[in-house]
Design an enzyme around this catalytic site. Structure first.
Site, PDB file in Angstrom:
ATOM      1  N   GLY A  13      47.075  46.527  32.349  1.00 15.76           N
ATOM      2  CA  GLY A  13      47.550  46.197  33.509  1.00 15.76           C
ATOM      3  C   GLY A  13      46.779  45.339  34.247  1.00 15.76           C
ATOM      4  CG  ASP A 144      44.656  54.193  35.825  1.00 12.09           C
ATOM      5  OD1 ASP A 144      45.464  54.249  36.828  1.00 12.09           O
ATOM      6  OD2 ASP A 144      45.320  54.273  34.626  1.00 12.09           O
ATOM      7  CG  MET A 190      49.734  52.606  39.124  1.00 12.01           C
ATOM      8  SD  MET A 190      49.344  50.940  38.724  1.00 12.01           S
ATOM      9  CE  MET A 190      50.881  49.966  38.600  1.00 12.01           C
ATOM     10  N   GLY A 191      47.981  56.186  38.310  1.00 12.68           N
ATOM     11  CA  GLY A 191      47.034  57.253  37.765  1.00 12.68           C
ATOM     12  C   GLY A 191      47.770  58.267  36.883  1.00 12.68           C
ATOM     13  CD  GLN A 297      49.589  51.466  42.793  1.00  8.28           C
ATOM     14  OE1 GLN A 297      48.764  52.318  42.934  1.00  8.28           O
ATOM     15  NE2 GLN A 297      50.685  51.769  42.387  1.00  8.28           N
TER      16      GLN A 297
END
Length: 417
Positions: A13, A144, A190-191, A297
């Site tokens: 990403g 992340d 995200m995460g 984001q």
């Protein structure tokens, strides 16, 4: 013998600042043109190397390369393509070396997260055994923030800034309407396994915003969560919930799991926000709204953290300098020197200790109840979102660059993936 050429590729990403790392690599390589040849980029990441689809960055002007510093996404294309183990698919690694040899490439800079660190490490090992040594340097990148050893990862600071800002602004909206309308706003971030991005949402607490965070590191307890939501609404009149896509039940199931897998074999996630919002609605009757930050984001270069941009560029520059110094199978890192005033320097980590290792939120960064962040976490996060680094604007919109991405002539036979 002519100077060895450089191969650079982007993986996984993309982020708001990955191109700043590309800028760091290319601009630094141009400074050492006596020792380094051309910088070739892989079109669509490592796939570009396997299929011999290389981009000649020497055909780009200095101005265009400089503009990468403030342009989001992956300028050369990225991919989610994980090379298997050497034993399972040696042909792909041998193909990489074949392409590198055909184009006189002696330096391999792979810009990505844990999976790309693993690929980079394997290439450094195999190239030696095949008699064509390649200096492989990993350039850290992941929103992340889960790479080990480095204090933080380029890409994370800007996402954290965006999420904290979005949570703050949306909370002001909800607060103004809570008396007769929405009382609970749920923001999904995200995460997958690490809650660093979700943690950034907790920074709004210092603005007197009632916020609850659902971390991947803390097992989701529905009863306790709903009680906490009710308590916040009764006290403040409304509540904001920041949920990580990786939040999961005690049995390990993700709240957002769809039953599908991505190209890396990871569970395909997306949908934790509506799950949580409907859960609140059924239990309390509160009106809600939810949103999924998703690509917004990680693409929001207009709100990038200045700290993040500077570190992303520095990692690209350091990768080239490490290679010129003879280093191999390493990754430049961000080494925090102090919090107040914030100071950092470039460090170095062996890829053998980076590949396939995830860094999770320390327990002392999360409040005892599991729904918030502690002062020590805020001390860690705040410097990373500091500073503004706006792109140039034209007619009201950011002015980003699109490169020519001219192809290098192929020399080898077609390779099927």
């Amino acid at each position: 013998m002519s100077a060895k050429n450089v191969f650079y590729a982007q993986s996984g990403g993309v982020t708001a600042v990955i191109n700043a790392s590309a800028c760091g690599v290319i601009e630094t390589a141009r400074l050492y043109s006596v020792r380094l040849g051309k910088v070739y980029a892989g079109r669509n990441g490592i796939i570009g190397a396997l299929t011999e689809d290389l981009i000649d960055t020497s055909l780009e002007s200095d101005e265009a390369i400089a503009a990468l510093r403030y342009t989001p996404s992956g300028a050369f294309g990225s991919c989610r393509y994980k090379l298997k183990s050497l034993e399972a698919n040696r042909r792909e690694y041998e193909r990489l070396i074949e392409v590198f040899k055909a184009h006189n490439i002696g330096y391999f800079f792979y810009n990505g997260g844990g999976d790309s660190a693993d690929t980079c490490y394997k290439v450094s090992q195999l190239s030696e055994s095949l008699g064509y040594p390649v200096q492989a340097i990993h350039v850290p990148k992941t929103v992340d923030n889960d790479l080990p050893i480095t204090d933080n990862c380029p890409g994370f600071g800007s996402v954290a800034k965006y999420i904290a800002t979005s949570a703050l602004e949306a909370s002001y909206d909800v607060r103004s309407m809570a008396k007769t309308s929405t009382k609970v706003f749920v923001l999904e971030v995200m995460g997958r396994h690490a809650g660093w991005i979700a943690a950034a949402g907790g920074l709004v607490e210092d603005h007197d915003i009632p916020v609850l965070i659902l971390f991947p590191e803390i097992e989701f307890d529905q009863v306790r969560f709903l009680a906490a939501v009710k308590a916040k609404v009764e006290q403040y009149g409304y509540c904001t919930v920041v949920v990580s896509e990786g939040a999961k039940y005690p049995d390990g199931r993700f709240l957002a799991e769809q039953g599908t897998r991505d190209a890396f074999g990871h569970a395909q996630l997306g949908g934790a926000a509506p799950v949580v919002a409907n859960m609140v609605k059924e239990a309390t009757g509160y009106k809600f709204h939810w949103a999924v930050a998703d690509y917004l984001q990680r693409a929001a270069r207009h709100l990038a953290s200045k700290t993040d941009v500077e570190q992303a560029y520095a990692m690209g520059r350091a990768a080239v300098e490490f290679a010129l110094a003879g280093h191999n199978a390493v990754m430049p890192t961000v080494k925090r020197v102090s919090n107040d005033p914030y100071a950092w320097e470039v460090g170095e980590a062996p890829l053998s200790e980076v590949a396939n290792v995830e860094k999770f939120m320390p327990r002392d960064f999360i409040t005892e109840d599991g729904f918030g962040i502690t002062p020590v976490c805020k001390q860690y996060l705040i410097p990373l979102i500091q500073g503004e680094d706006y792109p140039p604007f034209e007619h009201g919109l950011p002015k980003y660059v699109t490169l020519k991405n001219a192809a290098v002539e192929r020399k080898l036979s077609v390779f099927e993936l």
